[in-house]
Enzyme design. Structure first.
Site, PDB file in Angstrom:
ATOM      1  N   ALA A 128      42.686  31.037  43.675  1.00 41.63           N
ATOM      2  CA  ALA A 128      43.994  31.159  44.318  1.00 41.63           C
ATOM      3  C   ALA A 128      44.413  29.850  44.978  1.00 41.63           C
ATOM      4  O   ALA A 128      45.567  29.410  44.842  1.00 41.63           O
ATOM      5  CB  ALA A 128      43.963  32.291  45.345  1.00 41.63           C
ATOM      6  N   GLU A 145      34.796  32.710  44.306  1.00 43.53           N
ATOM      7  CA  GLU A 145      35.571  32.110  43.219  1.00 43.53           C
ATOM      8  C   GLU A 145      37.020  32.582  43.239  1.00 43.53           C
ATOM      9  O   GLU A 145      37.931  31.845  42.864  1.00 43.53           O
ATOM     10  CB  GLU A 145      34.913  32.416  41.869  1.00 43.53           C
ATOM     11  CG  GLU A 145      35.275  33.713  41.192  1.00 43.53           C
ATOM     12  CD  GLU A 145      34.818  34.957  41.945  1.00 43.53           C
ATOM     13  OE1 GLU A 145      35.459  36.006  41.803  1.00 43.53           O
ATOM     14  OE2 GLU A 145      33.818  34.888  42.687  1.00 43.53           O
ATOM     15  N   ASP A 146      37.243  33.815  43.697  1.00 46.47           N
ATOM     16  CA  ASP A 146      38.598  34.352  43.743  1.00 46.47           C
ATOM     17  C   ASP A 146      39.484  33.555  44.694  1.00 46.47           C
ATOM     18  O   ASP A 146      40.605  33.176  44.364  1.00 46.47           O
ATOM     19  CB  ASP A 146      38.557  35.828  44.162  1.00 46.47           C
ATOM     20  CG  ASP A 146      37.530  36.076  45.269  1.00 46.47           C
ATOM     21  OD1 ASP A 146      37.390  35.213  46.162  1.00 46.47           O
ATOM     22  OD2 ASP A 146      36.868  37.118  45.235  1.00 46.47           O
ATOM     23  N   ASN A 147      38.954  33.279  45.885  1.00 46.48           N
ATOM     24  CA  ASN A 147      39.714  32.504  46.858  1.00 46.48           C
ATOM     25  C   ASN A 147      39.957  31.090  46.368  1.00 46.48           C
ATOM     26  O   ASN A 147      41.037  30.516  46.572  1.00 46.48           O
ATOM     27  CB  ASN A 147      38.971  32.491  48.202  1.00 46.48           C
ATOM     28  CG  ASN A 147      39.751  31.822  49.298  1.00 46.48           C
ATOM     29  OD1 ASN A 147      39.718  30.607  49.464  1.00 46.48           O
ATOM     30  ND2 ASN A 147      40.477  32.615  50.058  1.00 46.48           N
TER      31      ASN A 147
END
Length: 447
Positions: A271, A266-268
């Site tokens: 971003a 989810e972080d990628n």
């Protein structure tokens, strides 16, 4: 006119090799420039009313290695206006007593515990964060994993990077996210831990910094990310630019953190969404996210690498497929074969020079991030782990690229298109999976 195909291949191979060296040296230069000097931010001593408020969100699950010190590093930030929200999904979680002890130790820090999760997708980290995300008092959010410890000046320098004024001489796009290079700290000298340390602190950091220096595409890990909730509420993971000239316009339909619950990385994806949908950019502060690596076996290390290769395969296929040709062992073969054909140099000479220089650059990156050269006490262990990492890279990739199931925090998932995931049932034989491939829990299409 006859074309000598071997001459063409040797020339292309040497050009590719030179290009990869340029990328590696760029990463080494970026590490030296950014991390060898870490000045104190003026925000650290500013009045609370003059700086933007920040809500620090830390998802907790169980007793991570060094958990007390990891969490304490956010209680001692040199920044005058922040709150901390510690999220746990279960009221019986073992991390709760640690969190409560820190709250008692630092009564002047605005911190509270948020208990309970909301099922918005297959990603347990996002489910755990949803309530904290909604209760946060500030627009700027700093999401930091529970196995990460940071320097006291990290928050102030990160806010500087996020909201600081643009340079009058070098115009740049608006910064929507600030992230930090992960740097492994080994507390238990297991083989998997040492290999993870050698990987994160050298080759991974070098390539991560090079890609973010060129900044032609989003490349972010989620150990420690700072962004605005108001920005996240405008994107929906479609990666399509918002079709409006209004600077506050949002994508149609559901937006915000809940829509990212269907992704394992989810972080990628957050971003990438901020990059592509808002047309904004990312930045790195001069801080590192000290990733405390606990008791990691060789098997743990291998399956961790397998998991993220399989996720990347569905998110950035072309970049994933060329990955083996960026690794030192394959590059050594390409270089030695090309030079032998073009100049007649013996293979072993080229290979020895290649690995000596490659390791020298990697250790220089380590020194820049750590603030000191590799300690003599771990020199041989680190060297052996570095060699093991380089030798394992290709076999792990070949194993990972032909699968789609991953295991994360004791649960098994199947990676779907664009990096989305679905919970997988108990493993079956290949024949059973062939006959009945739909053995996965569906994800709500509305998400």
């Amino acid at each position: 006119m006859t074309v000598d195909i071997r001459l063409v291949l040797a020339s292309v191979g040497l050009l590719w090799y030179a290009g990869l060296w340029a990328v590696g040296l760029l990463g080494c230069w970026a590490a030296r420039k950014r991390y060898r000097l870490r000045p104190r931010s003026p925000l650290a001593a500013a009045p609370a009313s003059s700086v933007p408020g920040v809500s620090i969100l830390r998802p907790l699950k169980g007793l991570d290695t060094n958990l007390y010190e990891n969490l304490e590093s956010t209680f001692v930030q040199e920044y005058p206006n922040y709150e901390i929200l510690l999220s746990v999904a279960d009221e019986n979680d073992q991390a709760l007593p640690v969190a409560q002890e820190l709250i008692s130790k630092y009564p002047n820090v605005n911190c509270r515990i948020v208990i309970g999760e909301e099922m918005v997708g297959a990603n347990p980290k996002v489910n755990n964060l949803i309530r904290s995300y909604r209760q946060a008092a500030n627009d700027i959010l700093w999401v930091i994993d529970s196995n990460v410890t940071v320097h006291p000046g990290t928050l102030a320098r990160s806010v500087d990077a996020l909201v600081g004024p643009p340079s009058p001489t070098v115009p740049r796009k608006r910064i929507a996210l600030v992230h930090h290079v992960p740097f492994a700290i080994v507390t238990e000298s297991r083989i998997g831990s040492r290999i993870e340390e050698a990987f994160l602190n050298t080759n991974h950091a070098k390539m991560y910094l090079a890609i973010n220096t060129v900044a032609v595409e989003s490349c972010v890990m989620g150990k420690s990310n700072l962004y605005r909730r108001s920005d996240l509420e405008r994107v929906n993971a479609s990666l399509k630019p918002i079709q409006s000239s209004d600077p506050t316009a949002a994508q149609p339909g559901p937006c915000g953190l809940p829509v990212f619950g269907r992704f394992l990385a989810e972080d990628n994806m957050i971003a990438s969404s901020l990059w592509h949908e808002l047309g904004a950019r990312h930045d790195l502060s001069c801080d590192i996210a000290r990733n405390v690596v606990g008791n990691m076996s060789l098997s743990d290390y291998i399956w961790r690498r397998v998991r993220w290769i399989r996720v990347r395969k569905y998110m950035v296929l072309s970049a994933t497929l060329i990955e083996p040709f960026t690794e030192s062992v394959v590059l050594a073969i390409i270089c030695a074969s090309s030079i032998r054909y073009l100049f007649g140099t013996q293979l072993w000479i080229s290979i020895c020079i290649h690995f000596a220089l490659w390791m020298y650059v990697d250790l220089d990156v380590y020194a820049s991030l750590a603030g000191h050269p590799l300690p003599a006490s771990i020199r041989w262990q680190f060297g052996a782990a570095w060699v093991a990492r380089e030798l394992l890279a290709l076999p792990i990739f070949l194993f990972a690229i032909f699968g789609s199931e991953v295991t994360w925090r004791g649960r098994t998932y199947r990676v779907l298109r664009n990096g989305e995931v679905a919970r997988a049932e108990k493993s079956r034989s290949w024949f059973q999976r062939l006959r009945q491939p739909t053995n996965y829990d569906p994800i709500d299409a509305e998400l």
